[in-house]
Design an enzyme around this catalytic site. Structure first.
Site, PDB file in Angstrom:
ATOM      1  N   HIS A  28       0.821  -1.208   0.000  1.00 31.64           N
ATOM      2  CA  HIS A  28       0.000   0.000   0.000  1.00 31.64           C
ATOM      3  C   HIS A  28       0.857   1.260   0.000  1.00 31.64           C
ATOM      4  O   HIS A  28       0.549   2.239  -0.674  1.00 31.64           O
ATOM      5  CB  HIS A  28      -0.923  -0.006   1.221  1.00 31.64           C
TER       6      HIS A  28
ATOM      7  N   LYS B 228      -8.228  11.950  -8.359  1.00 35.99           N
ATOM      8  CA  LYS B 228      -7.614  10.677  -8.015  1.00 35.99           C
ATOM      9  C   LYS B 228      -8.703   9.701  -7.593  1.00 35.99           C
ATOM     10  O   LYS B 228      -9.763  10.112  -7.142  1.00 35.99           O
ATOM     11  CB  LYS B 228      -6.640  10.865  -6.863  1.00 35.99           C
TER      12      LYS B 228
ATOM     13  N   HIS C  52     -11.355   1.322  -1.041  1.00 34.77           N
ATOM     14  CA  HIS C  52     -11.494   0.924   0.356  1.00 34.77           C
ATOM     15  C   HIS C  52     -12.199  -0.426   0.378  1.00 34.77           C
ATOM     16  O   HIS C  52     -13.223  -0.600   1.034  1.00 34.77           O
ATOM     17  CB  HIS C  52     -12.246   1.993   1.169  1.00 34.77           C
TER      18      HIS C  52
END
Lengths: 82, 235, 747
Positions: free
Chosen positions: C66, C108, C112
């Site tokens: 990430h 952007k 999630h």
């Protein structure tokens, strides 16, 4: 410190749409015995006062004028053991 | 001379900029923005309480804003006859502050609803209708709310009946259950105070002032307020 | 709104860990932190000693996919990121492009997925919060959201629960902050049952001179923390210390992140005021890996070091350890770099919004990340080791995914009753009206929404700018499962085509790459192929990539998601009068198909839903042809020839026509005739790219056909726009009302 627990609910004469939806859902899920659901709010207050009597007016005012809207809601409160 | 407007801003207001733009760029009037910790200046003719989620609406919609410092000055203005319009969260704030009767609770659909609705004007002249918005006229305005279900206890209904400003209706002006988006009592979408100078409504007139964005019916209400102030000044 | 009453809660995400600094670093703990033995050896070499538990946590998150993009970076490096309009490419909080007249568009997309699968409401809500902060950390006011949502079939109760929770979470958060959701997509496939995909794109605008970066400058500048206090939310590290786990109280346990949109709104407004004051050196939100990632990235970009005192961090839980303070992902927190002399002004602006300016550290010239807590140095790490010199993972041998593909010709089309097929498709959750979703979103707040959600691209005006901004977000897991390279090329082209259909010139793209495990050969191969396709398409279409997000491990023991790259794109309508609707406008208009003939119905969503199979062959694209058709449509729009236009994508020509009817005011349908030699299955269901359905007035047909001939674009008149009827000669005959009845079904 006085610990006060306030519960606010819709008045019994006001339709509680959330409670009704929850009752339907739990009935559909097999909990046939649930006859009614009322949804409310719970507030836990810590009030700087020596005892209930000293704080009673303030708690009542707080509940009546701020934590609930009397047009729609009713409240109960109790002092919790500290 | 055009009216002087104030737009009240709470932390969590989110239609304040839209209201300012509608007034400043479309209606081309003088606007001051008033922060919730301040007071509305004396020399103001019209006050707008915009939509949004003041203080997150974390107690009840509009309840925390109703207690904020700026509302004392709004109350003084209202008592003196200054025009006050509260839209969406602004309507909720005015009800919670006791400047308007009733209260707004959760939509009976349990969902937030954002779409255009039709409204029948029940106003018989006065500051929010004037001559440009006849009684019975149908307006098309957007709503965007989760707590727009207007409620007054049965014993107060007769008293407020004369102060109902708008009702949800179908495109032809028929006030039906189907046209009611949120369960409001008697399809009420907007009410005034007894004196008639404070209006609260769930639909957003400030969002309907440009054809590019889908309609200009909101202008008719804002323009009526302008004209009213000009008329009062002219005496 | 009081939101907490409807929230579904789960017991997940509360497996406790109690971390103390006294923990001995065993191989098991290292492994639980996701570090390989080789990575740990490198860590020891960098530090020259054993790490503290806090340091191990920092390395673990900073070297995670990430934060470090360690698996994906070699592939992402091949993407085109430059172009005349690009102001900021990948590497900042969000990308930024020039709109002209001094305006910049910042945008952007971020996922999630995993949090939403555990706690749909809060997972989705905090996803919205995170992407909004990325936008305003750039100095831009967020003006729109788009959401790309993918779920398993809602007839499974758990899927329905996730769907409702996600939609509700996005709605409550976006509505409260006051950012309209203007578009998106909602897709259903069994492959998303265990791993839903929740991708949210945010768009902001700023004047060029207002753009902010996340590069710290100057030694001795202050790290100013503002926003919510820090709790134990979303701390990674999972179960590693379960041996040390005390059975203490639930309060000591990490928990699901909870969104506070009211705080978000306050930090949004405060941040915009701060940036306008000109007193902010650099700014970043505390997202993944919280305080650690935000502070170290800003310092490392500026070639600086950091000294931080965790005692100064506002805390809302008792006894937080250094480990927890460094790694907490509590929401709605910002970190600014401020010159000491500017602190009073910064604090004054924050106070206006009832926020405190908490100085938690300062920049140094050491190049090291030094963290103190309770008088002890808990971390002392060279910054490049966690920000730039990240260990490269062993490359995984990539291998094509094994597929069980059924050829489209084996479907028994003779048995299909087309009226029923269309009505069934329209009432399926994938194609049915999304009104029940977008009406829960305040899609008009900020009064910029020119084209509301429901049909085609979302279109916004920007006050003070002469153009209109169009935006879209598109993905198609099915196409990409059949062929990740071709599928991704097609998805990218579809995004551009969506913009072109409304009359917009595509400007730049962002992406969210949702895949299974990159440590498995199939996942690794799918990812590499998809990125290769994305790069090819963006180069051919002239839409550079300005940023993006990678989400791996969207798989469970029993299934992985289809490879699902999602492409977000923005475009410009230079002349607002050329905005073209996606729905039928006038009875009597002529319906024309632009683009190549369909040759097969592989990749069809309708056939997938009908058969439950992967129906091939894969959809392929000729990018030169795609570009030619797109430019041709833009020319027709510019010439004012078109009365409506839409692109053909999932559901094929059949669904394109149905959607043009369903979105029209007043129930306009059409009467269509297919060419005699055309098989209805391929003609109606094919999802082959580079095709549009357009309409024009009867008087313009000749010129449309002539212009198309000149441009080398196939143009085939299909029929006429008609009130109330929807018929395709010899295939199906319905009324628009019947379509509407099937389509308008809320979930």
């Amino acid at each position: 410190m006085l610990k006060v627990h306030v519960l606010v609910h819709l008045r019994p004469d006001i339709l509680d749409v959330q409670g009704q939806a929850i009752r339907q859902a739990v009935t559909a899920a097999g909990h046939g015995g649930v006859a009614a659901v009322r949804v409310g709010k719970s507030f836990r207050l810590e009030i700087d006062a020596p005892n209930v009597e000293a704080a009673r007016d303030e708690i009542e005012r707080l509940c009546h004028e701020t934590l609930s809207n009397p047009l729609l809601e009713e409240y109960t409160w109790e002092v919790e053991p500290s | 001379m055009s009216a002087r407007w104030a737009v009240v801003i709470f932390p969590g207001s989110n239609c304040d900029r839209d209201f300012v733009r509608a007034l400043r760029d479309v209606l081309r009037v003088e606007v001051v923005e008033v922060w919730h910790k301040d007071s509305v200046p004396e020399a103001i003719d019209c006050i707008a309480i915009p939509g949004g989620f003041s203080y997150g609406d974390y107690l009840r919609a509009g309840a925390l804003a109703a207690m904020s410092p700026v509302m004392a000055s709004v109350r003084t203005h209202a008592e003196r006859g200054t025009l006050v319009i509260g839209v969406c969260n602004g309507f909720q704030v005015l009800c919670e502050a006791g400047l308007l009767p009733g209260v707004l609770t959760k939509n009976d659909t349990l969902r937030f609803r954002c779409h255009d609705v039709y409204l029948r004007s029940e106003l018989n002249g006065g500051p929010f209708a004037g001559t440009g918005l006849p009684q019975g006229e149908v307006l098309r305005l957007p709503i965007a709310h989760g707590f727009g279900n207007y409620y007054v206890p049965p014993e107060q209904r007769d008293a407020i009946e004369r102060h109902v400003a708008f009702r949800y209706c179908d495109p032809l002006g028929d006030v039906s259950r189907r046209a009611n988006p949120n369960g409001s009592v008697d399809n009420i979408a907007g009410v005034t105070n007894a004196a008639g100078n404070v209006l609260g409504m769930m639909p957003h007139p400030e969002r309907a002032v440009e054809a590019l964005l889908g309609g200009t019916d909101g202008l008719r209400i804002l323009q009526a307020m302008q004209d009213w102030v000009a008329g009062v000044r002219a005496g | 709104m009081i939101r907490n009453n409807e929230k579904a809660t789960t017991g997940q995400g509360t497996r406790g860990i109690l971390v103390t600094t006294r923990i001995e670093i065993t191989p098991a703990i290292v492994e639980e932190h996701g570090l390989t033995p080789a990575e740990y050896a490198y860590l020891l070499e960098v530090l020259g000693r054993e790490p503290t538990i806090a340091e191990l946590g920092v390395f673990s998150v900073m070297w995670s996919e990430h934060c470090s993009y360690k698996h994906s970076r070699p592939h992402l490096a091949t993407l085109p990121t430059k172009g005349p309009a690009v102001l900021h490419g990948p590497g900042e909080n969000a990308g930024a492009v020039d709109l002209g007249e001094g305006w910049a568009c910042v945008f952007k997309v971020e996922s999630h997925n995993h949090p939403s699968a555990v706690e749909p409401y809060e997972g989705a809500a905090t996803g919205v919060g995170g992407i909004l902060r990325d936008i305003f950390a750039m100095g831009a006011r967020p003006i729109a959201l788009l959401d790309a949502l993918r779920f398993g079939p809602p007839d499974e109760a758990r899927n329905a629960w996730i769907i409702r929770g996600v939609v509700h979470g996005i709605a409550d958060y976006g509505n409260c902050v006051g950012v309209p959701v203007i578009g998106g997509e909602f897709s259903i496939d069994p492959c998303y049952t265990d791993n839903c995909l929740v991708n949210v794109m945010a768009i902001g605008v700023a004047r060029h001179e207002e753009l902010m970066t996340a590069r710290a400058e100057g030694v001795g500048n202050l790290l100013v923390y503002y926003g919510n206090a820090t709790g134990r939310d979303g701390i990674h590290g999972a179960t590693f210390a379960s041996a040390e786990l005390t059975e203490d109280s639930a309060e000591d346990r990490p928990c699901v992140q909870v969104g506070d949109p009211f705080m978000e709104k306050k930090i949004l407004e405060a941040t915009i005021e701060l940036i306008a004051s000109g007193r902010i050196v650099a700014l970043q939100d505390m997202g993944a890996a919280g305080l650690t990632c935000s502070s170290t990235e800003m310092a490392d970009k500026g070639g600086l070091g950091l000294r931080m005192n965790l005692d100064k961090v506002p805390q809302r839980a008792a006894n937080l350890t250094a480990y927890e303070l460094l790694l907490s992902e509590s929401q709605e927190r910002m970190l600014a770099v401020v010159r000491p002399e500017d602190l009073p002004l910064v604090a004054r602006i924050l106070r206006k919004w009832d926020l405190d300016a908490c100085v938690v550290g300062e920049t140094t010239d050491t190049g090291r990340f030094v963290v103190e807590h309770h008088g002890t140095v808990e971390a002392n790490i060279p910054l490049p080791a966690i920000c730039t010199h990240v260990p490269k993972p062993e490359p995984v041998q990539a291998a094509p995914a094994a597929l069980d593909v059924r050829d489209w010709t084996t479907v028994d089309f003779a048995a299909i009753e087309w009226n029923g097929l269309l009505l069934a498709a329209l009432s399926s959750p994938h194609f049915a009206s999304k009104r029940w979703i977008y009406e829960q979103y305040d899609h008009q707040v900020q009064t910029n929404t020119v084209v509301r959600p429901g049909a085609g691209a979302g279109v916004l005006r920007i006050a003070g700018w002469s153009g209109l901004l169009a935006s879209t977000i598109d993905g198609n897991g099915l196409w990409c499962m059949l062929d990740p390279y071709e599928g991704t090329r097609c998805v990218t082209a579809e995004a551009a085509r969506n913009l072109v259909a409304c009359g917009a010139r595509p400007l730049a793209a962002t992406n969210n790459l949702n895949f299974g495990s990159p440590r498995k050969p199939a996942g690794s191969w799918q990812f590499a192929e998809a990125v290769r396709g994305l790069g090819d398409a963006c180069r051919a279409l002239g839409t550079p990539i300005t940023g993006g997000n990678v989400s791996f491990y969207n798989e469970s023991p029993r299934m992985a998601v289809f490879p699902t790259p999602v492409v977000g794109m923005v475009g410009v309508i230079d002349d607002p009068s050329r905005l073209t609707p996606a729905t039928f406008r006038n009875e009597g208009d002529v319906v024309v198909l632009l683009g190549p003939a369909a040759t097969h119905a592989g990749g069809s969503r309708i056939l997938r839903d009908l058969t439950g199979d992967l129906v091939g062959p894969a959809v392929r694209i000729d990018l030169a042809m795609e570009k030619r058709v797109q430019e041709h449509v833009l020319r027709l729009v510019g010439d004012g020839v078109l009365t409506a236009a839409t692109d053909i994508a999932d559901g094929g020509l059949l669904m394109a026509l149905a959607e043009m009817a369903l979105g029209s005011d007043g129930g306009l349908g059409c009467e269509i005739d297919l060419a005699a030699d055309e098989a209805p299955a391929a003609a109606l269901l094919s999802e082959q790219p580079s095709r549009f359905v357009v309409t024009c007035t009867p008087g313009d047909v000749e010129s449309l056909l002539a212009l198309s001939r000149d441009a080398g674009v196939r143009a085939v008149p299909l029929g006429t726009v008609r009130g109330g009827v929807f018929s395709i000669g010899g295939v199906l005959s319905l009324t628009v009302y019947e379509l509407y009845e099937a389509w308008e079904k809320p979930l």
